[in-house]
Write an enzyme that holds these catalytic residues in place. Structure first.
Site, PDB file in Angstrom:
ATOM      1  N   PHE A 132      18.444  27.422  -3.571  1.00  0.00           N
ATOM      2  CA  PHE A 132      18.886  26.679  -4.753  1.00  0.00           C
ATOM      3  C   PHE A 132      18.831  25.192  -4.428  1.00  0.00           C
ATOM      4  CE2 PHE A 132      22.141  25.188  -7.827  1.00  0.00           C
ATOM      5  CZ  PHE A 132      21.625  25.770  -8.972  1.00  0.00           C
ATOM      6  N   PHE A 134      17.531  21.498  -5.888  1.00  0.00           N
ATOM      7  CA  PHE A 134      17.064  20.715  -7.030  1.00  0.00           C
ATOM      8  C   PHE A 134      17.525  19.263  -6.891  1.00  0.00           C
ATOM      9  CE2 PHE A 134      17.588  25.082  -8.395  1.00  0.00           C
ATOM     10  CZ  PHE A 134      16.412  25.338  -9.073  1.00  0.00           C
ATOM     11  N   GLN A 186      26.070  35.900  -0.006  1.00  0.00           N
ATOM     12  CA  GLN A 186      25.039  34.910  -0.318  1.00  0.00           C
ATOM     13  C   GLN A 186      24.880  33.957   0.856  1.00  0.00           C
ATOM     14  OE1 GLN A 186      22.689  34.101  -2.437  1.00  0.00           O
ATOM     15  NE2 GLN A 186      22.320  32.078  -1.572  1.00  0.00           N
ATOM     16  N   HIS A 189      19.715  28.517   1.753  1.00  0.00           N
ATOM     17  CA  HIS A 189      18.550  28.078   2.511  1.00  0.00           C
ATOM     18  C   HIS A 189      18.956  27.211   3.705  1.00  0.00           C
ATOM     19  CE1 HIS A 189      18.064  24.487  -0.519  1.00  0.00           C
ATOM     20  NE2 HIS A 189      19.258  24.536   0.034  1.00  0.00           N
ATOM     21  N   ASN A 190      18.187  27.314   4.774  1.00  0.00           N
ATOM     22  CA  ASN A 190      18.354  26.539   6.015  1.00  0.00           C
ATOM     23  C   ASN A 190      19.591  26.924   6.819  1.00  0.00           C
ATOM     24  OD1 ASN A 190      16.170  24.962   4.912  1.00  0.00           O
ATOM     25  ND2 ASN A 190      17.707  23.777   3.788  1.00  0.00           N
ATOM     26  N   SER A 208      22.107  24.888   4.619  1.00  0.00           N
ATOM     27  CA  SER A 208      22.081  24.049   5.824  1.00  0.00           C
ATOM     28  C   SER A 208      23.341  24.139   6.671  1.00  0.00           C
ATOM     29  CB  SER A 208      21.793  22.578   5.470  1.00  0.00           C
ATOM     30  OG  SER A 208      20.576  22.470   4.759  1.00  0.00           O
ATOM     31  N   HIS A 226      25.908  21.964   4.912  1.00  0.00           N
ATOM     32  CA  HIS A 226      25.777  21.043   6.044  1.00  0.00           C
ATOM     33  C   HIS A 226      26.995  21.045   6.978  1.00  0.00           C
ATOM     34  CE1 HIS A 226      22.026  19.265   4.501  1.00  0.00           C
ATOM     35  NE2 HIS A 226      22.582  19.387   3.312  1.00  0.00           N
TER      36      HIS A 226
END
Length: 280
Positions: A132, A134, A186, A189-190, A208, A226
């Site tokens: 996700f 954007f 869930q 990404h990363n 991340s 992050h």
């Protein structure tokens, strides 16, 4: 029975693949084209797999001991190792690799990923889809960030039903060896998850984030993007991690703090609530 279980397009594809073995190539192409649902069967050269009845692309590399059940589809460039089992309705996308003795459940979708040896992926899971990502451009329009990398699943990993693991954008999404993931999780990404982690149901790990080894996440834990979590950290259910956790130990709360501090917070809150009710 097959007509009831399988969607119409998958059923047509299965029938076309079976028919390709019994008719000449040109006739098979013409027959496949006439079905509509498998109009690209001729160019992609899907055939039926003798061990289970699923559909394989001729360019896939599948060990003779692998089982691809009826209704499953294995695409071009995919690699299935020894004694792999792919359940009905599952899709193994192009160039996906699956290690020895891994079991893929019903309706699992694998794309842009590799899966190690002796893994279990339960029904309905999806691995390797876009994350996700954007951004808003100068004109105020929402634009998609490129999601070009893969997801890497280690050995002896178990992934629960309907869990989603996104592919990477600037680094590959990674799940370490012997990590166990519950249902309805869930993983963005990363994300990098270390070895021997335990992740309970309905956990959400934003993009991340980095988890060390032997991390345990209770049910419905949330980890923001992050953020890094050190090895041997345990988080109580419903906790929220908003900043890095650098020391091993038990944590809990919203936001997460060391467990003893969180317990004092709860005790003080109860005491304050009782005093407030007495004053009323």
């Amino acid at each position: 029975m097959m007509a009831v279980i399988l969607p119409r397009t998958v059923r047509r594809a299965a029938e076309a693949a079976l028919s390709l073995h019994s008719v000449p190539p040109r006739a098979a192409c013409h027959f496949a084209r006439s079905l509509g649902g498998v109009s690209s069967a001729c160019s992609m050269e899907f055939v039926s797999w003798q061990n289970g009845g699923g559909i394989l692309h001729r360019a896939a590399s599948v060990d003779p001991t692998a089982v691809v059940e009826a209704g499953a589809v294995v695409h071009s460039g995919a690699v299935l190792g020894k004694e792999v089992v792919v359940g009905s309705g599952a899709v193994v996308g192009p160039s996906v690799s699956i290690g020895q003795s891994t079991r893929v459940g019903y309706n699992v979708v694998l794309s842009n990923c590799s899966v190690g040896e002796f893994c279990i992926i339960h029904n309905g899971s999806s691995i390797g889809q876009d994350g996700f990502g954007f951004f808003v451009d100068e004109a105020g329009q929402v634009k998609k960030k490129p999601q070009m990398l893969c997801a890497r699943i280690g050995d002896h990993v178990e992934i629960g039903a309907n869990t989603c693991i996104d592919r990477g954008s600037w680094r590959e999404t990674t799940v370490g060896n012997h990590t166990k993931i519950d249902n309805l999780v869930q993983i963005g990404h990363n994300v990098v998850i270390g070895k021997c982690c335990m992740i309970c149901g309905q956990v959400g790990i934003a993009g991340s984030a980095t988890l060390g080894d032997y991390v345990t996440l209770g049910g419905r834990v949330a980890i923001r993007d992050h953020v890094s979590v050190a090895s041997k950290v345990r988080l109580a259910a419903n906790s929220l991690v908003t900043k890095d956790i650098q020391e091993p130990g038990d944590y809990g709360g919203f936001p997460a703090v060391p467990i003893n501090e969180w317990r004092r917070q709860i005790a003080n809150l109860r005491l304050f609530s009782k005093k407030a009710s007495v004053k009323r």
